[in-house]
Design a protein around this motif. Structure first.
Motif, PDB file in Angstrom:
ATOM      1  N   GLY A   1       0.667  -1.340   0.234  1.00 51.44           N
ATOM      2  CA  GLY A   1      -0.141   0.025   0.036  1.00 51.44           C
ATOM      3  C   GLY A   1       0.749   1.277  -0.229  1.00 51.44           C
ATOM      4  O   GLY A   1       0.146   2.349  -0.383  1.00 51.44           O
TER       5      GLY A   1
ATOM      6  N   ARG B   1       1.589   2.654  -4.823  1.00 48.47           N
ATOM      7  CA  ARG B   1       0.198   2.327  -5.722  1.00 48.47           C
ATOM      8  C   ARG B   1       0.183   2.955  -7.077  1.00 48.47           C
ATOM      9  O   ARG B   1       0.849   4.007  -7.482  1.00 48.47           O
ATOM     10  CB  ARG B   1      -1.088   3.041  -4.950  1.00 48.47           C
ATOM     11  CG  ARG B   1      -1.266   2.486  -3.538  1.00 48.47           C
ATOM     12  CD  ARG B   1      -2.505   3.110  -2.888  1.00 48.47           C
ATOM     13  NE  ARG B   1      -2.517   2.715  -1.619  1.00 48.47           N
ATOM     14  CZ  ARG B   1      -3.413   1.686  -1.296  1.00 48.47           C
ATOM     15  NH1 ARG B   1      -4.100   0.905  -2.035  1.00 48.47           N
ATOM     16  NH2 ARG B   1      -3.262   1.535  -0.084  1.00 48.47           N
TER      17      ARG B   1
ATOM     18  N   ASP C   1      -5.454   0.458  -6.578  1.00 46.35           N
ATOM     19  CA  ASP C   1      -5.034  -0.074  -5.275  1.00 46.35           C
ATOM     20  C   ASP C   1      -3.713  -0.723  -5.084  1.00 46.35           C
ATOM     21  O   ASP C   1      -3.259  -1.016  -4.063  1.00 46.35           O
ATOM     22  CB  ASP C   1      -6.281  -0.757  -4.563  1.00 46.35           C
ATOM     23  CG  ASP C   1      -6.645  -2.286  -5.092  1.00 46.35           C
ATOM     24  OD1 ASP C   1      -6.259  -2.420  -6.258  1.00 46.35           O
ATOM     25  OD2 ASP C   1      -7.390  -2.939  -4.595  1.00 46.35           O
ATOM     26  N   HIS C   2      -3.548  -1.514  -6.266  1.00 51.99           N
ATOM     27  CA  HIS C   2      -2.359  -2.190  -6.164  1.00 51.99           C
ATOM     28  C   HIS C   2      -1.508  -2.584  -7.726  1.00 51.99           C
ATOM     29  O   HIS C   2      -2.497  -2.434  -8.636  1.00 51.99           O
ATOM     30  CB  HIS C   2      -2.487  -3.478  -5.500  1.00 51.99           C
ATOM     31  CG  HIS C   2      -3.377  -4.500  -6.237  1.00 51.99           C
ATOM     32  ND1 HIS C   2      -4.795  -4.617  -6.532  1.00 51.99           N
ATOM     33  CD2 HIS C   2      -2.834  -5.802  -6.807  1.00 51.99           C
ATOM     34  CE1 HIS C   2      -5.113  -5.412  -7.066  1.00 51.99           C
ATOM     35  NE2 HIS C   2      -4.152  -6.521  -7.385  1.00 51.99           N
TER      36      HIS C   2
ATOM     37  N   GLN D   1       1.596  -7.386  -1.525  1.00 53.75           N
ATOM     38  CA  GLN D   1       0.741  -6.368  -1.966  1.00 53.75           C
ATOM     39  C   GLN D   1      -0.336  -6.840  -2.881  1.00 53.75           C
ATOM     40  O   GLN D   1      -1.649  -6.187  -2.789  1.00 53.75           O
ATOM     41  CB  GLN D   1       1.345  -4.796  -2.500  1.00 53.75           C
ATOM     42  CG  GLN D   1       2.133  -5.233  -3.832  1.00 53.75           C
ATOM     43  CD  GLN D   1       1.275  -4.776  -5.286  1.00 53.75           C
ATOM     44  OE1 GLN D   1       0.820  -3.859  -5.208  1.00 53.75           O
ATOM     45  NE2 GLN D   1       1.451  -5.618  -6.074  1.00 53.75           N
TER      46      GLN D   1
ATOM     47  N   ALA E   1      -4.508  -6.859  -1.308  1.00 51.55           N
ATOM     48  CA  ALA E   1      -5.593  -6.505  -2.078  1.00 51.55           C
ATOM     49  C   ALA E   1      -6.433  -7.690  -2.580  1.00 51.55           C
ATOM     50  O   ALA E   1      -7.698  -7.356  -2.827  1.00 51.55           O
ATOM     51  CB  ALA E   1      -5.188  -5.938  -3.577  1.00 51.55           C
TER      52      ALA E   1
END
Length: 442
Positions: free
Chosen positions: A141, A144, A149-150, A276, A280
């Motif tokens: 996070g 990004r 979001d990822h 990551q 998500a």
């Protein structure tokens, strides 16, 4: 920071961060609280549901023994409890009148539910709760993509990861002050693993051993970086189990090897990338990240021969037998064996991921499931139809057959590159080897 009151007690809940060097949660507690309780809870929810494989439990027991010694050198101790992790943590809070609970943040679905339960329990009792980085180099996070979001593809993630700033490395606390009258609890031993089979050549757990391996990696790579894909040469750091249990900081490893071992650092970026993605997509171990409508075969016999290293394809069998013997496998061998199961045998990636998770000392939900899905074409590979031909891989990364002979003793006397294709040997020679023909035409 303001979450830990000076002249009060902080509980440091340890999970996958079994070290004293570069430990942000422990360092914050030691800097801001008058007394610190390093706590490890043997979590019944994990121990009773089969998530904790025997190899990892044996490694964990040694890591906890080593951590207790390191904490005692600094005036502290490792407090061991067993039960529900939230219940035992809050019991420790009440026993010590602690005003804060801190821990390292993690990304699996179970870890995130645990953090949510801890936050709720602490809120009910007016106790501060805070998570810190420490499991990865770059926390999930922190970087990004624009509008997302990822990162779903590694290369742009790698560019952002490499260009970004990293948190500073923290020294180990010089002194750890604990509340008076604490009962540390008994360290678990080999019995923690129960009756399940354990690999005979497991590495020894703990930060002391991890730091020796890191120092050796720095020395070996001071002027050159060997080919880390060389199966026989095994030019790897062997740090992955220690990274999984946090016996060494991924951030420190990246810093110390950044200038002269870019291949290792790139692997750490891959590890962060999968973390990551898992943050998500927490269901990564059970569900396809990208649905590909694969036609999987239900073939219990082929799957079992693969697990036992009896597929008849020597480089595949060598990798699978290394896994059973050591609780670890060379990264290139992981790719070859996974590709063979999913691409050649067309067996579902979850069958392979579950077997790896059962045996690997570094068995990690994010990395294990992320890499299996990458190989199977359901994950983050931009070439989902990629197939790693095991014979080409063997000739390239084990050209003289040294790796195969090391792990498949039936083929020890086969000369030269013929070790990779024993089914092509004269019939009388092949039968004398007591080695099976390949499960499929090669």
């Amino acid at each position: 920071m303001t979450d830990i009151d000076t002249d009060r007690t902080a509980v440091v809940l340890l999970n996958r961060d079994l070290r004293v060097h570069d430990h942000p949660a422990l360092a914050a507690a030691c800097s801001h609280a008058d007394a610190v309780v390093p706590l490890f809870v043997l979590d019944d929810a994990i121990l009773s549901r089969g998530f904790a494989a025997p190899n990892r439990l044996v490694f964990l027991a040694k890591a906890l023994e080593d951590l207790r010694a390191l904490l005692r050198e600094r005036g502290g101790d490792l407090v061991i409890r067993r039960g529900d992790i939230v219940t035992e943590t809050m019991r420790m809070v009440r026993e010590t009148s602690a005003t804060a609970v801190v821990c390292s943040a993690d990304v699996s679905a179970y870890a995130r539910r645990r953090e949510q339960r801890l936050a709720a329990a602490c809120g009910t009792e007016n106790v501060a709760f805070r998570t810190y980085p420490g499991v990865t180099v770059v926390p999930p996070g922190d970087i990004r993509p624009a509008g997302g979001d990822h990162y779903r593809v590694f290369t742009p993630y790698w560019r952002a990861w490499e260009a970004g700033s990293w948190r500073p490395i923290l020294a180990a606390p010089r002194q750890i002050r604990m509340p008076p009258g604490m009962t540390a609890g008994e360290l678990p031993g080999r019995e923690l693993a129960g009756e399940g089979p354990v690999s005979p050549s497991l590495p020894a757990g703990g930060e002391t051993e991890a730091r020796k391996l890191l120092a050796a990696a720095v020395r070996k790579r001071a002027d050159w970086e060997p080919d880390h894909d060389d199966l026989a040469g095994d030019h790897t750091t062997r740090l992955s189990p220690y990274l999984h249990f946090g016996c060494v900081s991924a951030r420190e490893v990246a810093e110390r090897l950044r200038d002269h071992a870019p291949g290792v650092v790139r692997q750490l970026a891959w590890r962060d990338f999968h973390h990551q993605v898992t943050a998500a997509f927490p269901d990564i171990a059970r569900r396809d990240y990208r649905a590909r409508d694969q036609a999987w075969r239900d073939d219990p016999h082929a799957a079992e021969m693969w697990r036992r290293g009896q597929t008849g394809v020597p480089v595949v069998d060598a990798g699978m037998r290394q896994l059973l013997a050591e609780g670890w496998m060379h990264n290139r061998a992981r790719l070859i064996t996974a590709s063979f199961l999913t691409r050649n045998l067309k067996v579902h990636w979850r069958v392979g991921a579950d077997h790896f998770f059962r045996w690997l000392c570094d068995g990690d939900i994010a990395n294990n499931a992320g890499n299996w899905q990458w190989v199977a074409g359901t994950g983050n590979d931009t070439r989902p139809n990629r197939v790693l031909n095991p014979l080409r891989q063997a000739r390239r990364f084990d050209p003289d057959g040294v790796y195969v002979r090391r792990h498949v003793p039936e083929l020890a006397e086969v000369q030269g590159a013929a070790v990779h294709t024993p089914w092509l040997l004269p019939e009388n020679v092949r039968q004398a080897l007591d080695y099976p023909p390949p499960l499929i035409d090669m």
